[in-house]
Write an enzyme that holds these catalytic residues in place. Structure first.
Site, PDB file in Angstrom:
ATOM      1  CE  LYS A 124      78.490   2.684 124.493  1.00  0.00           C
ATOM      2  NZ  LYS A 124      79.888   2.384 124.872  1.00  0.00           N
ATOM      3  CG  ASP A 142      82.864   5.957 121.921  1.00  0.00           C
ATOM      4  OD1 ASP A 142      83.182   7.174 122.010  1.00  0.00           O
ATOM      5  OD2 ASP A 142      83.185   5.267 120.941  1.00  0.00           O
TER       6      ASP A 142
END
Length: 216
Positions: A124, A142
């Site tokens: 990420k 997220d």
């Protein structure tokens, strides 16, 4: 189970995000990719506002990977102590800087496979860096993107990684801009508590659920 968005709805949602957030960028403050990597790493389970309060002193003390690689760990901890998990993050920052110096000649690698070899940089974080710095056609999920995706029926996956894969398949292009837009939309409009459904939401017609939705 949340009803899934149709192909027509997905296209409309994508178009709306691109229209409303055509110039969206990260709210993290940085001047170069080295500072961006640090800011994104610190932002894990911490707000961008908090990170932006922390980083000026950190960047002034350690303006390059070379400087950070030689830093005193306790001093780094003292600079970032108001950030969540600051002990582990400080350790990772020093390890990251040392690898950048030793393996990459002091230059942050702009390649996903190389980025994830750096301490504290997972998929990420790597995607967020590449999205922001290079405009790469990548998605990063997220808590905001996860919540928005599920409320709009774009995904019913249980994890952030699976949700990312689903969004990539459904959106295909303009992923960097969609990521930025979905983050801001989730942060300020489609909030976890008291979402602004009736006052500011431009996607209310596509909403399938007002549940909180958190990844496992």
């Amino acid at each position: 189970m949340v009803k899934k968005a149709t192909k027509k709805e997905i296209d409309s949602i994508k178009s709306a995000f691109l229209t409303h957030y055509n110039n969206a960028v990260t709210e993290l403050n940085y001047r170069n990719v080295y500072e961006l990597v640090i800011a994104v790493a610190l932002s894990a389970q911490c707000t961008d506002k908090r990170v932006n309060l922390i980083t000026p002193a950190l960047f002034e003390a350690y303006p390059t990977p070379y400087a950070l690689a030689k830093a005193n760990i306790e001093h780094v901890k003292s600079l970032i102590q108001s950030c969540s998990f600051f002990n582990n993050k400080a350790i990772n920052l020093l390890a990251m800087a040392k690898r950048v110096v030793e393996i990459y000649g002091g230059e942050i690698p702009l390649d996903e496979k190389e980025l994830v070899t750096l301490a504290g940089v997972g998929q990420k974080t790597a995607h967020v860096v590449l999205i922001e710095y290079t405009g790469a056609n990548l998605m990063a999920v997220d808590t905001h993107v996860f919540r928005v995706s599920h409320r709009l029926g774009l995904s019913d996956d249980l994890t952030a990684i699976a949700t990312e894969e689903t969004l990539v398949k459904k959106f295909k292009s303009d992923l960097h801009q969609l990521h930025q837009g979905m983050v801001l939309f989730g942060r300020y409009i489609c909030t976890a508590k008291n979402p602004k459904c009736d006052t500011e939401c431009f996607l209310s017609q596509f909403c399938k659920s007002k549940d909180g939705f958190k990844p496992r």
